[in-house]
Design an enzyme around this catalytic site. Structure first.
Site, mmCIF file in Angstrom:
data_model
loop_
_atom_site.group_PDB
_atom_site.id
_atom_site.type_symbol
_atom_site.label_atom_id
_atom_site.label_comp_id
_atom_site.label_asym_id
_atom_site.label_seq_id
_atom_site.Cartn_x
_atom_site.Cartn_y
_atom_site.Cartn_z
ATOM 1 N N GLU A 1 0.726 -1.182 0.533
ATOM 2 C CA GLU A 1 -0.362 0.153 -0.006
ATOM 3 C C GLU A 1 0.654 1.149 0.015
ATOM 4 O OE1 GLU A 1 -3.752 2.045 3.122
ATOM 5 O OE2 GLU A 1 -1.916 0.223 3.302
ATOM 6 N N GLU A 30 -3.522 10.143 3.868
ATOM 7 C CA GLU A 30 -4.462 10.320 4.110
ATOM 8 C C GLU A 30 -4.715 11.755 4.732
ATOM 9 O OE1 GLU A 30 -5.356 5.855 5.747
ATOM 10 O OE2 GLU A 30 -3.148 7.036 6.412
#
Length: 267
Positions: free
Chosen positions: A140, A144
């Site tokens: 990943e 964010e």
């Protein structure tokens, strides 16, 4: 995100693997070791369902206080809009939006221009992910923005489910106040993160660089339990919205795809 909190979130992704495997189109579950997607630019004049799959009807675990709903994904005024609203679906009192690509992408440049949602307890995310749903290790790469502090973005990456590579980078003026450009350049031996064209993180340790091709995601979700990380959730009474104007992927060695692309400026 702390490692323990990330495990909660990502284990949520794993926990829905069986259900999502049945719900996703066949292209999203292709099983091979090579990227299945090539270079593209999407300005979201419409939602191309051959490129994007809309998450619908589940949540990622007990930490998530909303259910993914296709009703919270749409195009308006030239932007893709993901919403978080008060709407009971299943066991959750809120509904939220997420899209993911049907194909997987490998080394190259990933770019998005978007404005994040406002509100503590919310997470506006642009990231790539692959994992057990696709019978691959969990890799990943993340941007964010947490609604508790929209003046910064957290970058991070995971290799075989191991994270702990978080770094906070400033977003001048606030990520929820206007549109900003987020990009990462993923190479075999280097991973670079950019905010509005400025390098904010560079990773050169091979053990901290993912290797598996991944899908591209945009998501807006909330929590009642991860308050230490995302802030204490408080619904304003009005829908919260993440707006995305553009996303692009440029494969290594290819020319930049639009004038503002960071690939036009980098060696």
């Amino acid at each position: 995100m702390t490692t323990s909190k990330n495990c909660m979130y990502r284990l949520g992704l794993v926990s829905i693997a069986l259900m999502s495997a049945f719900l996703m189109p066949q292209a999203a579950s292709a099983q091979d070791d090579q990227p299945t997607g090539g270079s593209f630019v999407d300005n979201f004049e419409h939602l191309d369902t051959s490129r994007w799959y809309i998450s619908d009807g589940w949540n990622n675990g007990p930490h998530q206080n909303c259910t993914w709903s296709r009703k919270q994904v749409g195009i308006k005024d030239g932007t893709l809009q993901l919403q978080f609203v008060q709407s009971k679906i299943g066991e959750r009192n809120y509904a939220c939006g997420e899209i993911q690509t049907t194909k997987r992408y490998g080394y190259g440049t990933y770019e998005a221009r978007y404005r994040t949602a406002t509100g503590p307890g919310l997470n506006s995310a642009f990231f790539t992910y692959i994992g057990p749903t696709d019978k691959k290790p969990h890799d990943e790469i993340d941007f964010e923005v947490l609604g508790k502090n929209s003046g910064q973005v957290q970058v991070n990456q995971y290799i075989s489910a191991k994270g702990g590579n978080e770094k906070l980078a400033p977003v001048p003026g606030g990520a929820d106040k206007g549109f900003n450009d987020y990009a990462f350049v993923w190479e075999k031996d280097r991973l670079r993160y950019y905010v509005n064209g400025k390098l904010v993180q560079e990773v050169t340790d091979p053990s901290k660089i993912p290797t598996n091709p991944q899908k591209i995601f945009f998501s807006l979700w909330g929590t009642d339990t991860l308050s230490g990380w995302m802030g204490k959730f408080a619904y304003s009474g009005e829908p919260a919205t993440m707006e995305i104007r553009r996303v692009a992927f440029t494969a290594p060695g290819e020319k930049c795809l639009f004038p503002e692309s960071i690939t036009c400026k980098l060696d």
